[in-house]
Design a protein around this motif. Structure first.
Motif, mmCIF file in Angstrom:
data_model
loop_
_atom_site.group_PDB
_atom_site.id
_atom_site.type_symbol
_atom_site.label_atom_id
_atom_site.label_comp_id
_atom_site.label_asym_id
_atom_site.label_seq_id
_atom_site.Cartn_x
_atom_site.Cartn_y
_atom_site.Cartn_z
ATOM 1 N N ALA A 120 -103.489 -58.576 -55.964
ATOM 2 C CA ALA A 120 -104.296 -58.265 -57.084
ATOM 3 C C ALA A 120 -103.927 -56.529 -57.220
ATOM 4 C CB ALA A 120 -105.750 -58.435 -56.799
ATOM 5 N N THR A 135 -114.716 -52.401 -59.223
ATOM 6 C CA THR A 135 -114.264 -53.363 -58.307
ATOM 7 C C THR A 135 -113.827 -54.719 -59.037
ATOM 8 O OG1 THR A 135 -115.277 -52.374 -56.423
ATOM 9 C CG2 THR A 135 -114.262 -54.351 -56.036
ATOM 10 N N GLU A 136 -112.578 -55.215 -58.765
ATOM 11 C CA GLU A 136 -112.137 -56.559 -59.298
ATOM 12 C C GLU A 136 -111.131 -57.124 -58.313
ATOM 13 O OE1 GLU A 136 -110.908 -57.937 -63.703
ATOM 14 O OE2 GLU A 136 -109.631 -56.656 -62.763
ATOM 15 N N GLY A 137 -111.283 -58.357 -58.008
ATOM 16 C CA GLY A 137 -110.259 -59.050 -57.025
ATOM 17 C C GLY A 137 -110.229 -58.411 -55.658
ATOM 18 N N GLY A 138 -111.538 -57.742 -55.088
ATOM 19 C CA GLY A 138 -111.133 -57.107 -53.751
ATOM 20 C C GLY A 138 -110.719 -55.666 -53.908
ATOM 21 N N CYS A 139 -110.304 -55.344 -55.044
ATOM 22 C CA CYS A 139 -109.496 -53.877 -55.167
ATOM 23 C C CYS A 139 -110.651 -53.063 -55.950
ATOM 24 C CB CYS A 139 -108.104 -54.008 -55.747
ATOM 25 S SG CYS A 139 -106.977 -54.777 -54.499
#
Length: 196
Positions: A34, A94-98
């Protein structure tokens, strides 16, 4: 099976098969994770007076992130809590753990200096209160720019100066308290002026 390190960026790796009799020729694989979110945050507040009260922060992109920093409460900034000085506000998403972040700096000023022909940090505001025009002078050093804000911290006008004196026309500004920040090559000073 052994995976070698990234051989050129972009997620490409070498893959080797070891069976005890020698290793195979490398085969290339690509992995994609990601990406870090592209986060943007530009704060429209630049200088805010200590007593201006709680101010809303500008919206970050993508929406739905969180703000943090000294004086930050939710999506607002409290200059009284932050105190005088440069204060960094961080917007994170934060998106997709990043998580991606962006930052802006606000300057909290004490904003002193009400009174006729007031002198604030070597700058003279004449007359104060203002009837038609305000003369700003700095006899010891040239000014670089100014920013005029109302009592709520909203931007009224801003411009480059490059002089030791300039005139600011009142125009159609309503009566009330205004704050003018003068920037020098080595710092800045904010003064309070009254429009009568």
């Amino acid at each position: 099976i052994l995976v070698d390190w990234n051989i050129g960026g972009n997620g490409f790796y070498n893959l080797y098969n070891y069976n005890g009799c020698g290793d195979s020729q490398p085969d290339h694989i690509q992995t994609l994770g990601a990406p870090v979110p592209n986060v943007q945050y530009i704060e429209t507040l630049d200088t805010i007076c200590l007593g201006a009260g709680i101010q809303p922060l500008s919206v970050g992109n993508p929406a739905g992130g969180t703000f943090s920093g000294l004086g930050v409460v939710g999506t607002s900034f409290n200059p009284a809590v932050a105190g005088i000085g440069a204060r960094t506000v961080t917007y994170s998403y934060t998106e997709g753990g990043c998580t991606g972040i962006a930052q802006s700096v606000l300057y909290v000023d004490g904003c002193t200096g009400v009174g006729s022909n007031s002198d604030v940090g070597g700058i003279f505001f004449q007359p104060n209160p203002v009837h038609d025009r305000l003369r700003i002078s700095s006899p010891d050093r040239p000014m670089v720019s100014y920013i005029l804000r109302d009592a709520l911290g909203r931007l009224i006008s801003a411009a480059g100066v490059d002089a030791e004196q300039f005139i600011l026309e009142r125009g159609d500004l309503s009566s009330g308290t205004y704050f003018i920040t003068i920037t020098f090559p080595d710092g800045r000073v904010t003064g309070k002026v009254m429009m009568d």
